[in-house]
Design a protein around this motif. Structure first.
Motif, PDB file in Angstrom:
ATOM      1  N   THR A  21      -6.894  29.475  -3.264  1.00  0.00           N
ATOM      2  CA  THR A  21      -6.153  28.513  -4.085  1.00  0.00           C
ATOM      3  C   THR A  21      -5.523  29.254  -5.263  1.00  0.00           C
ATOM      4  O   THR A  21      -6.052  30.257  -5.728  1.00  0.00           O
TER       5      THR A  21
ATOM      6  N   ASN B 232     -11.259  30.634  -5.213  1.00  0.00           N
ATOM      7  CA  ASN B 232     -10.714  29.611  -6.125  1.00  0.00           C
ATOM      8  C   ASN B 232     -10.020  30.291  -7.299  1.00  0.00           C
ATOM      9  O   ASN B 232     -10.705  30.808  -8.197  1.00  0.00           O
ATOM     10  N   CYS B 233      -8.686  30.298  -7.290  1.00  0.00           N
ATOM     11  CA  CYS B 233      -7.969  30.891  -8.432  1.00  0.00           C
ATOM     12  C   CYS B 233      -7.042  29.905  -9.134  1.00  0.00           C
ATOM     13  O   CYS B 233      -6.516  30.236 -10.202  1.00  0.00           O
TER      14      CYS B 233
ATOM     15  N   GLY C  48      -5.566  27.424 -11.559  1.00  0.00           N
ATOM     16  CA  GLY C  48      -6.016  27.052 -12.895  1.00  0.00           C
ATOM     17  C   GLY C  48      -4.853  26.978 -13.859  1.00  0.00           C
ATOM     18  O   GLY C  48      -3.778  27.524 -13.596  1.00  0.00           O
TER      19      GLY C  48
ATOM     20  N   ASN D  37      -8.950  22.565 -13.636  1.00  0.00           N
ATOM     21  CA  ASN D  37      -9.790  23.770 -13.584  1.00  0.00           C
ATOM     22  C   ASN D  37     -11.197  23.486 -13.040  1.00  0.00           C
ATOM     23  O   ASN D  37     -11.701  24.235 -12.196  1.00  0.00           O
TER      24      ASN D  37
ATOM     25  N   THR E 250     -11.721  22.933  -8.859  1.00  0.00           N
ATOM     26  CA  THR E 250     -12.581  23.971  -8.266  1.00  0.00           C
ATOM     27  C   THR E 250     -13.731  23.332  -7.492  1.00  0.00           C
ATOM     28  O   THR E 250     -14.058  23.733  -6.367  1.00  0.00           O
TER      29      THR E 250
ATOM     30  N   THR F 260     -14.233  23.480  -3.413  1.00  0.00           N
ATOM     31  CA  THR F 260     -15.477  24.135  -3.008  1.00  0.00           C
ATOM     32  C   THR F 260     -16.320  23.222  -2.117  1.00  0.00           C
ATOM     33  O   THR F 260     -16.880  23.642  -1.106  1.00  0.00           O
TER      34      THR F 260
ATOM     35  N   MET G 298     -15.513  31.671  -7.324  1.00  0.00           N
ATOM     36  CA  MET G 298     -14.871  30.797  -8.308  1.00  0.00           C
ATOM     37  C   MET G 298     -14.400  31.662  -9.479  1.00  0.00           C
ATOM     38  O   MET G 298     -14.920  32.741  -9.707  1.00  0.00           O
TER      39      MET G 298
ATOM     40  N   LYS H 134     -14.042  26.084 -18.059  1.00  0.00           N
ATOM     41  CA  LYS H 134     -14.565  27.333 -17.487  1.00  0.00           C
ATOM     42  C   LYS H 134     -16.089  27.404 -17.625  1.00  0.00           C
ATOM     43  O   LYS H 134     -16.783  27.947 -16.760  1.00  0.00           O
TER      44      LYS H 134
ATOM     45  N   ILE I  79     -17.533  25.690 -14.756  1.00  0.00           N
ATOM     46  CA  ILE I  79     -17.553  26.508 -13.528  1.00  0.00           C
ATOM     47  C   ILE I  79     -18.758  27.453 -13.544  1.00  0.00           C
ATOM     48  O   ILE I  79     -19.480  27.584 -12.545  1.00  0.00           O
TER      49      ILE I  79
ATOM     50  N   THR J 115     -19.191  33.688  -9.272  1.00  0.00           N
ATOM     51  CA  THR J 115     -18.059  33.405 -10.168  1.00  0.00           C
ATOM     52  C   THR J 115     -17.643  34.686 -10.876  1.00  0.00           C
ATOM     53  O   THR J 115     -18.493  35.472 -11.287  1.00  0.00           O
TER      54      THR J 115
END
Ligand code: NAD
Length: 254
Positions: A11, A83-84, A86, A112, A116, A120, A144, A164, A167, A187
């Motif tokens: 992503t 998962n990028c 953002g 974000n 994510t 996921t 992540m 963040k 995450i 992560t």
């Protein structure tokens, strides 16, 4: 996991850290699906590295399920998720115009953190049903992307840091939830990495950012992020950890 021949979903893969990781995975023989809102850049990258592009809003269940279906039709079920996707944004909790705009706060959390989580959970449910690949019983792997702002957010980063930090907080419970299913998760918390976001920086701002990193005293490269993401995929004993990628940077308040 040997990434060669495996289907991977990236992503935010149209730009920056996601694009660098999509490139590296393709180079190592993965079948890469890029999921992003930016169709022009995503399609252009797909032309360069192969694989497929699917337009996707990471915070929407329907959009993510549709994009995963397109990826599966092209490559088979995915074993790797990066998962990028953002967004950033700077605003103090109280500014000149009063309290932080609530809609803006919720937007950053929605893209974000919720985005994510959404991608996921959908990936993990599918990967859990696949045949194990090796003697450990590994079925899939997830990366992540947080930020050092999860730990020392700067002035104006309250929304971004909250997203963040969420995450980082999800990393261990997801690893525990997915342990019996043979899916690992880690992560990456990057410091300051040169991506298209840095194009707008003045030479002075760029110099100051470089100088803020103890060693090496420069911004990171997107290929350094990609290489860590690949290592997380390949190293079967990495699980449930948040790894800082920051040259020992500890952000100052501003
Ligand atoms: N570059 C850095 O220094 C840095 C540092 C710490 C963390 N990060 C994080 O790394 C990730 C990637 O950052 P980058 O620098 O490569 O940024 P980037 O802007 O180059 O790439 C982000 C990509 O995400 C896509 N995207 C945004 N919102 C989306 C949505 N709702 N649905 C689907 N796609 C969406 C964008 O279209 C873009 O292609 C982000 O989560 C960012 O917060 C970056």
């Amino acid at each position: 996991m040997d990434v060669k021949g495996q289907a991977a979903v990236v992503t935010g893969g149209a730009s920056g850290l996601g694009a660098a990781t999509a490139r590296l995975l393709a180079l190592r023989g993965s079948k890469v699906a890029i999921l992003d809102l930016n169709e022009a850049k995503g399609q252009a990258l797909t032309k360069e590295i192969g694989g497929i592009f699917a337009t996707c809003e990471v915070s929407s269940e329907d959009s993510v399920k549709g994009a995963f279906a397109a990826a599966k039709a092209a490559h088979g079920p995915a074993r790797i998720l990066i998962n990028c996707a953002g967004i950033g944004g700077a605003s103090r909790i109280v500014g000149r115009d009063g309290p932080h705009d609530l809609t803006r706060f919720m937007k950053i959390i929605t893209v974000n953190l919720v985005g994510t989580f959404n991608v996921t959970r959908i990936f993990a449910a599918e990967a859990s049903n696949l045949e194990p690949l090796n003697e450990d019983g590994e079925r899939g792997v997830i990366v992540m992307t947080a930020s050092v702002a999860a730990f020392e957010g700067q002035i104006g980063q309250v929304a971004y840091s909250a997203s963040k930090g969420g995450i980082v907080g999800m990393t261990v419970p997801i690893a525990r939830d997915l342990a019996a299913r043979g899916v690992r998760i880690c992560t990456i918390a990057p410091g300051v990495i040169l991506t298209p976001l840095a194009d707008d920086l003045s030479p002075e701002a760029r110099k100051a950012l470089d100088a803020s990193v103890p060693f090496p005293s420069r911004m990171g490269h997107d290929h350094e992020y990609a290489s860590l993401a690949l290592q997380i995929c390949e190293n079967g004993y990495l699980n449930g950890e948040t790894i800082r990628l920051d040259g020992a940077l500890r952000m100052a308040p501003r």
